[in-house]
Design a protein around this motif. Sequence first.
Motif, mmCIF file in Angstrom:
data_model
loop_
_atom_site.group_PDB
_atom_site.id
_atom_site.type_symbol
_atom_site.label_atom_id
_atom_site.label_comp_id
_atom_site.label_asym_id
_atom_site.label_seq_id
_atom_site.Cartn_x
_atom_site.Cartn_y
_atom_site.Cartn_z
ATOM 1 N N SER A 175 10.481 5.152 6.453
ATOM 2 C CA SER A 175 9.233 4.710 7.083
ATOM 3 C C SER A 175 9.393 4.816 8.593
ATOM 4 O O SER A 175 10.019 3.950 9.210
ATOM 5 N N TYR B 217 8.680 0.763 20.796
ATOM 6 C CA TYR B 217 7.460 0.107 20.312
ATOM 7 C C TYR B 217 6.228 0.992 20.543
ATOM 8 O O TYR B 217 5.306 1.013 19.719
ATOM 9 N N ARG C 67 14.001 4.937 9.498
ATOM 10 C CA ARG C 67 13.119 5.948 10.096
ATOM 11 C C ARG C 67 12.869 7.096 9.122
ATOM 12 O O ARG C 67 11.799 7.705 9.121
ATOM 13 N N CYS D 292 2.642 -3.617 15.339
ATOM 14 C CA CYS D 292 3.172 -2.701 16.364
ATOM 15 C C CYS D 292 2.707 -3.124 17.753
ATOM 16 O O CYS D 292 3.499 -3.201 18.704
ATOM 17 N N ALA E 112 6.128 3.460 17.824
ATOM 18 C CA ALA E 112 5.643 2.831 16.597
ATOM 19 C C ALA E 112 4.117 2.735 16.604
ATOM 20 O O ALA E 112 3.466 2.963 15.581
ATOM 21 N N VAL F 122 7.551 4.186 11.082
ATOM 22 C CA VAL F 122 7.108 3.009 11.827
ATOM 23 C C VAL F 122 8.181 1.934 11.830
ATOM 24 O O VAL F 122 8.528 1.370 12.875
ATOM 25 N N ASP F 123 8.737 1.646 10.638
ATOM 26 C CA ASP F 123 9.812 0.649 10.557
ATOM 27 C C ASP F 123 11.036 1.099 11.333
ATOM 28 O O ASP F 123 11.743 0.275 11.927
ATOM 29 N N ILE G 251 2.495 6.138 15.847
ATOM 30 C CA ILE G 251 2.596 6.563 14.451
ATOM 31 C C ILE G 251 1.845 5.631 13.515
ATOM 32 O O ILE G 251 1.113 6.065 12.627
ATOM 33 N N GLY G 252 2.043 4.323 13.718
ATOM 34 C CA GLY G 252 1.461 3.361 12.784
ATOM 35 C C GLY G 252 0.167 2.750 13.250
ATOM 36 O O GLY G 252 -0.836 2.735 12.530
ATOM 37 N N GLY G 253 0.179 2.226 14.464
ATOM 38 C CA GLY G 253 -1.027 1.635 15.019
ATOM 39 C C GLY G 253 -1.446 0.333 14.374
ATOM 40 O O GLY G 253 -2.593 -0.090 14.535
ATOM 41 N N SER G 254 -0.536 -0.333 13.655
ATOM 42 C CA SER G 254 -0.875 -1.605 13.010
ATOM 43 C C SER G 254 -0.804 -2.741 14.031
ATOM 44 O O SER G 254 -0.260 -2.587 15.126
ATOM 45 N N TYR H 228 11.137 2.943 14.135
ATOM 46 C CA TYR H 228 10.941 2.721 15.571
ATOM 47 C C TYR H 228 10.868 1.232 15.904
ATOM 48 O O TYR H 228 11.390 0.788 16.932
#
Length: 243
Positions: free
Chosen positions: A176, A201, A173, A213, A204, A178-179, A207-210, A181
């Motif tokens: 990264s 999740y 955390r 996720c 995640a 995202v990683d 923050i990331g929205g990929s 969370y």
Amino acid sequence: MTSILLEILYFWKMKLLLSFFLLFPLLLLSQSFEKGEKLFVDGKYNQAQLVLENYLKNNPSNLKTLEYLGDISAYNKVWDKAISYYKRLKTLKPTEANYFYKYGAVLAMKASEISKLKALGIIGEVRSSFEKAISLNPKHIEARWALIELYLELPGIVGGSESKAVKYSEELREISPVDGYLSLGHIEEYFKRYPNAEKQYKRAILIGGSKICYQKLADLYKNKMNQPDKANKVWEDFKNKKK
């Protein structure tokens, strides 16, 4: 005068020919590596393996060739061969974190396919390889993920530990978010604390929205919480976000 010029020209011609014949094998070797590398990049692993193995015969310490061959062996699940290549790599360049990470990863895969008794004999080396990768590269994300998985899967009697898994998740955390969370969500999901996993999740996603996720949350709803409607809603949100 003409005779002298002819001799000089002949001398230079022979010198050029000699240089060509001396350099020709090197040119061929260089081309063979480039060909093997292109085949590897194109995903033609079996063809790449033949070319790169031939190149390695004359260049036994070429790091990139060894790494490609190790990656191909790992892809084909020929664990002992992959272990051998990565072991040579970390011996040749003991300062490269990724070599230790890949070595530990294929050792772990081998351990998962042999008897539990034999696996116990190599778990220590798996763990130390990932730890070495982190010591060489304090921001190594994949090695921390691997250690999280290792501490979750190992029985407590041989070193399994939720608290150690959480420790590496917290380190992630910092590097990264995202990683961090996602990994904490994975830990909560592993122990079937699904509402807690859901919260991680969702963080995640914020923050990331990929895609990964959204996928983790959707899979949790569909496969663990028996809420397919919520899973579908997650994918709808993802599609709307991309528009």
